[in-house]
Design an enzyme around this catalytic site. Structure first.
Site, PDB file in Angstrom:
ATOM      1  N   GLY A  47       0.787  -1.057  -0.138  1.00  0.00           N
ATOM      2  CA  GLY A  47       0.028  -0.012  -0.095  1.00  0.00           C
ATOM      3  C   GLY A  47       0.928   1.274  -0.191  1.00  0.00           C
ATOM      4  O   GLY A  47       2.027   1.088   0.117  1.00  0.00           O
ATOM      5  N   GLN A  52       3.815   9.886   0.791  1.00  0.00           N
ATOM      6  CA  GLN A  52       4.786   8.990   0.769  1.00  0.00           C
ATOM      7  C   GLN A  52       5.629   9.178  -0.518  1.00  0.00           C
ATOM      8  O   GLN A  52       6.946   8.851  -0.632  1.00  0.00           O
ATOM      9  CB  GLN A  52       4.461   7.485   0.787  1.00  0.00           C
ATOM     10  N   CYS A  90       6.598   0.209   7.607  1.00  0.00           N
ATOM     11  CA  CYS A  90       6.493   1.230   6.617  1.00  0.00           C
ATOM     12  C   CYS A  90       7.415   1.446   5.816  1.00  0.00           C
ATOM     13  O   CYS A  90       8.622   1.409   6.123  1.00  0.00           O
ATOM     14  CB  CYS A  90       5.927   2.461   7.889  1.00  0.00           C
ATOM     15  N   LEU A  91       7.142   1.605   4.687  1.00  0.00           N
ATOM     16  CA  LEU A  91       8.169   2.054   3.527  1.00  0.00           C
ATOM     17  C   LEU A  91       8.738   3.377   3.861  1.00  0.00           C
ATOM     18  O   LEU A  91       9.882   3.350   3.298  1.00  0.00           O
ATOM     19  CB  LEU A  91       7.243   2.003   2.193  1.00  0.00           C
ATOM     20  N   HIS A 132      -3.345   2.105   8.249  1.00  0.00           N
ATOM     21  CA  HIS A 132      -2.093   2.554   8.190  1.00  0.00           C
ATOM     22  C   HIS A 132      -1.856   3.776   7.125  1.00  0.00           C
ATOM     23  O   HIS A 132      -1.474   4.812   7.362  1.00  0.00           O
ATOM     24  CB  HIS A 132      -1.020   1.416   7.700  1.00  0.00           C
ATOM     25  N   GLU A 133      -2.677   3.468   5.936  1.00  0.00           N
ATOM     26  CA  GLU A 133      -2.528   4.533   4.943  1.00  0.00           C
ATOM     27  C   GLU A 133      -3.290   5.765   5.354  1.00  0.00           C
ATOM     28  O   GLU A 133      -3.042   6.693   5.025  1.00  0.00           O
ATOM     29  CB  GLU A 133      -2.746   3.789   3.488  1.00  0.00           C
ATOM     30  N   HIS A 136      -1.220   7.925   7.428  1.00  0.00           N
ATOM     31  CA  HIS A 136      -0.375   8.673   6.563  1.00  0.00           C
ATOM     32  C   HIS A 136      -0.973   9.989   6.283  1.00  0.00           C
ATOM     33  O   HIS A 136      -0.445  11.164   6.190  1.00  0.00           O
ATOM     34  CB  HIS A 136       0.049   8.045   5.481  1.00  0.00           C
TER      35      HIS A 136
HETATM   36 ZN    ZN Z   1       3.686   3.608   5.780  1.00  0.00          ZN
END
Ligand code: ZN
Length: 162
Positions: A47, A52, A90-91, A132-133, A136
């Site tokens: 995702g 991001q 998390c990326l 999670h998204e 963000h």
């Molecule tokens: Zn993340």
């Protein structure tokens, strides 16, 4: 379409509250295409939220293995139930994981890529990814849910990131 680089901490765009999308014009369509391509550039990405990739707008994409991609514009959590502990990464904070509390199921509403309102009731990894998204979009990261940064674990190799 383009694969964009993923912003990592301490990039301030990750801490900004993202703005609502008002009209789905060509720039939003391009943003969605770029987000999908960036997410699919690595199989460990499940995702992505627009901040991001440096765009402070309320757009998220989710790609679950074997499922059709989900695109949500201006998503909101309308219902949460239950509680569970799970591992999350998390990326935008590569190489770390921690166990955090998430809901067992969530109901989210938002616009699809054409702006049509949809509702998604989710459990499992999809529920986790939606929470999670959407965090963000509010400038929040999973580490904000930790009591202490000592709970953060370093991991080697590839794992699923959001
Ligand atoms: Zn993340």
């Amino acid at each position: 379409m383009a694969v964009l680089s993923i912003r990592t901490l301490p990039d301030p765009v990750l801490r900004r509250k993202a703005k609502r999308v008002r009209t789905i014009d060509g720039s939003i369509k391009k943003l969605i295409a770029d987000m999908l391509e960036t997410m699919h550039a690595d199989p460990g990405r499940a995702g992505l939220a627009a901040p991001q990739i440096g765009v402070s707008l309320r757009v998220i994409v989710i790609g679950m293995p074997g499922e059709e991609d989900i695109v949500l514009i201006n998503p909101e959590i309308v219902k949460k139930s239950g509680e569970r502990l799970l591992d999350e990464g998390c990326l935008s904070l590569p190489g770390y994981f921690a166990e955090i509390k998430r809901a067992e199921s969530v109901t989210v509403k938002g616009g699809d890529r054409n702006g049509k309102e949809i509702r998604i009731k989710a459990t499992g990894l999809l529920a986790q990814a939606l929470e999670h998204e959407i965090d963000h979009l509010n400038g929040q990261l999973y580490i904000d849910h930790l009591e202490s940064m000592d709970k953060l674990r370093k991991v080697e190799g590839e794992e699923t990131g959001l």
